[in-house]
Design an enzyme around this catalytic site. Structure first.
Site, PDB file in Angstrom:
ATOM      1  N   ASP A   1       0.829  -1.204   0.000  1.00  0.00           N
ATOM      2  CA  ASP A   1       0.000   0.000   0.000  1.00  0.00           C
ATOM      3  C   ASP A   1       0.870   1.264   0.000  1.00  0.00           C
ATOM      4  O   ASP A   1       2.072   1.218   0.293  1.00  0.00           O
ATOM      5  CB  ASP A   1      -0.884  -0.045   1.262  1.00  0.00           C
ATOM      6  CG  ASP A   1      -2.157   0.774   1.125  1.00  0.00           C
ATOM      7  OD1 ASP A   1      -2.269   1.559   0.167  1.00  0.00           O
ATOM      8  OD2 ASP A   1      -3.040   0.635   1.997  1.00  0.00           O
TER       9      ASP A   1
ATOM     10  N   ASP B   1     -10.701   1.841  -3.261  1.00  0.00           N
ATOM     11  CA  ASP B   1     -11.227   1.492  -1.935  1.00  0.00           C
ATOM     12  C   ASP B   1     -12.749   1.447  -1.957  1.00  0.00           C
ATOM     13  O   ASP B   1     -13.367   1.064  -0.971  1.00  0.00           O
ATOM     14  CB  ASP B   1     -10.783   2.533  -0.898  1.00  0.00           C
ATOM     15  CG  ASP B   1      -9.410   2.192  -0.346  1.00  0.00           C
ATOM     16  OD1 ASP B   1      -8.869   1.140  -0.705  1.00  0.00           O
ATOM     17  OD2 ASP B   1      -8.890   2.994   0.456  1.00  0.00           O
TER      18      ASP B   1
HETATM   19  C1  DGJ Z   1      -5.795   1.896   2.056  1.00  0.00           C
HETATM   20  C2  DGJ Z   1      -6.149   0.708   1.224  1.00  0.00           C
HETATM   21  O1  DGJ Z   1      -6.589   1.113  -0.028  1.00  0.00           O
HETATM   22  C3  DGJ Z   1      -7.180  -0.122   1.978  1.00  0.00           C
HETATM   23  O2  DGJ Z   1      -7.602  -1.193   1.183  1.00  0.00           O
HETATM   24  C4  DGJ Z   1      -6.574  -0.602   3.269  1.00  0.00           C
HETATM   25  O3  DGJ Z   1      -5.520  -1.481   2.992  1.00  0.00           O
HETATM   26  C5  DGJ Z   1      -6.073   0.594   4.077  1.00  0.00           C
HETATM   27  N1  DGJ Z   1      -5.228   1.456   3.308  1.00  0.00           N
HETATM   28  C6  DGJ Z   1      -5.325   0.139   5.303  1.00  0.00           C
HETATM   29  O4  DGJ Z   1      -4.803   1.174   5.996  1.00  0.00           O
END
Ligand code: DGJ
Length: 783
Positions: free
Chosen positions: A478, A548
């Site tokens: 990430d 997300d």
């Molecule tokens: C952002 C990501 O896009 C989410 O899927 C998740 O992993 C969060 N970060 C975790 O902090």
């Protein structure tokens, strides 16, 4: 194939031709990019050459010997400012005497029967089944030389371009911009389609006619960004999904990018792309060089669809690499929306057990497992397991998950640090911020300075240890911040304009090392969702978390839009709970699956707390997905009837390589009252073969019909009463059955689906199709 015919260069792919020549003044004149044409000798290109006889008005002459044209009105392959051309330049630099005029002219050309990798950045490669060759044109301006590299990937109809500046002189030059590519098209009614957005709203497609002036697309977040993806299209106004000219352009780069489409005073259209020149300035010392990322170009006369299929084949074959390139990807459960930061071993094991029961193959523990990470204010940088949450450490949990028959994966965010972390307390000099000034922070975290080789090697080592510490089969990588206060404490003052580019080179180095050392691990890119969905990342990681936002209706649009430039095998998509955590929208579970099934399908919900009926539906979904997974992940993908054509309807089809099998999806957003007759238009079938057309058979809870039950029930049923619920437990409403045998050509002319519910009764011939409904459809060759 690349050919040099005296002063002419012709680059052919299976269906396209790209041609340019050396002008008498030494610049390169762009002649043609489009459908494949026949050029056997230099004279065959004559119709493509502009016939200039004199310079009109107040245009400038390049020199006294050439009075018939001005660079301002020539179609060029590479331009700069100061010798007549006043359009978007490809290069800008400041020489040691302070002058900013460049004059690069032809000096040499080399054709290689191979495609070389770039030295400092990820780049495309040619696997065995693709014929690739490379043309290197060298241009010279005093002690500076510029290499323009063109690589041809014949079967995929793609040409990549990059440029390299070499300083062969004694004095440094300051490079203010060097784009990756530029070409000038003849006047026509072009339009540009871009994909802009924001967090949880990635890939919003916008089409803008370019009639005058300049359209600029760019990212300034420090990453390729959800604000504007580096992929864009240039098409004719009349281009449709299946017909008409369409150029697709992308960049193999994950940092700030820049695309410009400019209409000149004479109607010619200049298309350029590369690293964003804003916040960029590179000092090139004596003997040093600078290389740009590779730009990816394709053309199709078969509309947006033809262009997309070129791009898909290219990305699948010549960008994605490693063990997972063509390997079917596992169905995963991710803990994020199930528990967010509030995880512990027993909770995770419960989730894993429930996941195993329904057929999930890989368990992914998301954020929250390390340091004191109970929320987003602390611990990034401290990659040691939180033993209060996971008493047996990573390996203890991994072993238990493996014991359940699931693979184990984790989440990491190696590029970041929280101020509340041991790493920051020990190494405050390792972050990107300006000493002595307040820092504008995002998500309570700072960006590690990957310009500094020590930081790169430290974090690579930390990750190496984490990945070795347990049986880890998958890593979600990430990156949740955009840049502010750009400053590297490692670089001297006169090199601060290099930070953003050097950062991304440092990140690539770490990704390269770790993916090479851990070839079995399936890596998934992520950046607050799709903030770094680009070809640079795809050179290391075969798939990326697209957003997300897991809302199926948003996803139907976003995945359609991603599909213009990216194949479905790169797009990770999850089924989540409802009301949806990002939109509060409620959509049928079957629809959430139908949409996710066209990407790398996973689940992101608390399976341990779901109703039995939902779990048995999910079990069926996963079974079905596994059966069709190869076609869904790696088939040839077609869009038909996009939202623009028919309001709120999405139709997708994925066809297996041998065309024996296809999976379709028909989805609509809101019911248009009394529009009961829908048509599904599959694409890509063998027109001469007979197929069996069927649908995913469904059954429905009678409560979905509310008090309409009383139009059929022998006794009156009060809605939501005990009796209503009891009947619902025993009586299910049957869904429709599609069952047609026909030839591919007839099917592709459009299949009339069973009539949808339209306020006139319901039986098994009726398609239950309320708001947000979707149907999965199947075609298989009937021998
Ligand atoms: C952002 C990501 O896009 C989410 O899927 C998740 O992993 C969060 N970060 C975790 O902090």
């Amino acid at each position: 194939m690349i050919r040099r015919l005296n002063n002419l260069f012709v680059l052919d792919t299976a269906d396209t031709t790209y041609a340019f020549r050396v002008l008498p003044t030494g610049q390169l004149e762009h002649l043609y990019y489009g459908k494949r044409i026949r050029i056997e000798e230099e004279a065959d290109a004559m119709p493509l050459v502009e016939q200039h006889a004199f310079v009109s008005g107040n245009l400038n002459l390049y020199d006294k010997e050439h009075t018939e044209f001005s660079l301002e009105d020539m179609r060029l392959e590479m331009s700069s400012y100061g010798k007549g051309d006043i359009r978007e330049p490809m290069v800008e630099l400041i020489k040691s005497d302070g002058s900013m005029t460049c004059d690069f002219t032809f000096s040499d050309a080399k054709i290689l029967e191979e495609k070389r990798p770039l030295a400092t950045l990820p780049s495309a490669y040619a696997p065995e089944e693709i014929h690739a060759s490379e043309l290197i044109i060298t241009l010279q301006d005093e002690a500076l030389s510029m290499e323009l590299c063109y690589s041809v990937f014949e079967e995929t109809n793609v040409i990549t371009r990059s440029a390299k500046l070499l300083n062969n002189g004694q004095d440094p030059v300051r490079l203010e911009r060097l784009l990756s590519m530029q070409f000038d098209l003849d006047p026509a009614n072009y339009q540009v389609t871009c994909f802009t957005g924001a967090w949880a709203r990635e890939m919003q497609k916008k089409t803008v006619p370019v009639e005058a002036g300049k359209l600029l697309l760019s990212s300034m977040t420090g990453s390729s960004s959800s604000r504007c993806n580096p992929f864009f299209m240039v098409s004719k106004a009349e281009t449709t999904e299946e017909n008409g000219d369409c150029y697709g352009c992308n960049l193999i780069y994950s940092g700030n990018h820049y695309e410009s489409v400019e209409v000149s005073s004479y109607g010619k259209v200049r298309v350029s792309s590369g690293i964003n020149p804003t916040q960029f300035s590179f000092l090139i010392g004596a003997g040093e060089s600078f290389e740009t990322p590779e730009a990816v170009l394709t053309f199709s006369a078969e509309g947006f669809g033809g262009m997309s299929r070129n791009m898909h084949a290219f990305v699948r074959k010549c960008i994605v690499r490693g063990r997972w390139k063509e390997k079917e990807r596992p169905v995963l459960i991710n803990s994020w929306e199930a528990a967010y930061f509030d995880i512990n071993e027993s909770k995770l094991l419960k989730l894993a057990k429930a996941a195993k029961e329904v057929g999930v193959e890989l368990f992914v523990m998301d954020d929250g497992w390390f340091g004191k990470r109970d929320n987003d204010t602390s611990s990034l940088g401290d990659w040691t397991v939180n033993e209060k949450k996971l008493p047996g450490g990573l390996s203890g949990l991994a072993d238990k998950i493996n014991g359940l028959g699931l693979d184990f994966g984790i989440w990491v965010e190696p590029e970041m640090v929280n101020a509340d972390s041991d790493l920051y307390r020990t190494h405050p000099e390792w972050t990107i911020d300006i000493p002595g000034r307040d820092h504008s922070e995002g998500r309570n975290q700072r960006i590690l300075d990957f310009c500094n080789p020590k930081v790169v090697s430290y974090m690579t080592d930390v990750m190496r240890k984490v990945f070795k510490s347990a049986n880890i089969a998958y890593v979600k990588w990430d990156m949740n911040r955009t840049f502010t206060d750009v400053y590297s404490k490692y670089l001297p003052a006169d090199r601060q304009g290099e930070v953003l580019h050097r950062y991304i080179m440092g990140v690539y180095e770490m990704m390269g090392t770790l993916t090479t050392e851990f070839p079995e691990i399936l890596f998934e890119g992520c950046a607050a969702g799709g903030n770094r969905f680009d070809l640079g990342i795809l050179c290391y990681f075969p798939q990326i978390w697209a957003s997300d936002d897991t809302d199926a209706i948003y996803r139907a649009k976003a995945q359609t839009n991603y599909s213009y430039g990216y194949p479905m095998s790169t797009l990770s998509a999850h089924v989540s709970n409802c009301p949806n955590h990002q939109t509060l929208r409620v959509t049928p579970l079957a629809t959430r699956f139908a949409v996710a099934a066209f990407g790398i399908c996973g689940y992101e919900c608390n399976l341990a707390e779901m109703k039995g009926a939902d779990l048995s539906e999910i079990k069926k979904q996963i079974n079905l997905y596994k059966k069709y997974r190869k076609t869904l992940q790696f088939g040839t993908f077609y869009r038909s009837a996009c939202a623009e054509d028919i309001e709120g309807i999405y139709q997708w089809t994925s066809v297996s390589e041998d065309k024996k099998e296809a999976v379709g999806m028909f989805l609509h957003t809101l019911v248009q009252p009394n529009t009961r007759l829908h048509m599904y238009r599959p694409r890509g079938l063998d027109p001469t073969k007979k197929y069996h057309f069927t649908n995913r058979e469904m059954e429905y809870d009678i409560r979905e019909f509310g008090d309409l039950i009383n139009t059929a029930a022998p006794i009156h049923v009060k809605p939501n009463s005990l009796m209503h619920n009891a009947i619902a437990n025993f009586v299910k409403m049957p869904g429709e059955t599609e069952d047609i045998y026909a030839y591919g050509d007839a099917l592709m002319s459009g299949i009339h689906l069973k009539e949808a519910f339209g306020a006139t009764g319901y039986d098994e011939r009726t398609r239950h199709f309320p708001d947000f409904a979707a149907r999965l459809l199947f075609l298989s060759i009937h021998d």
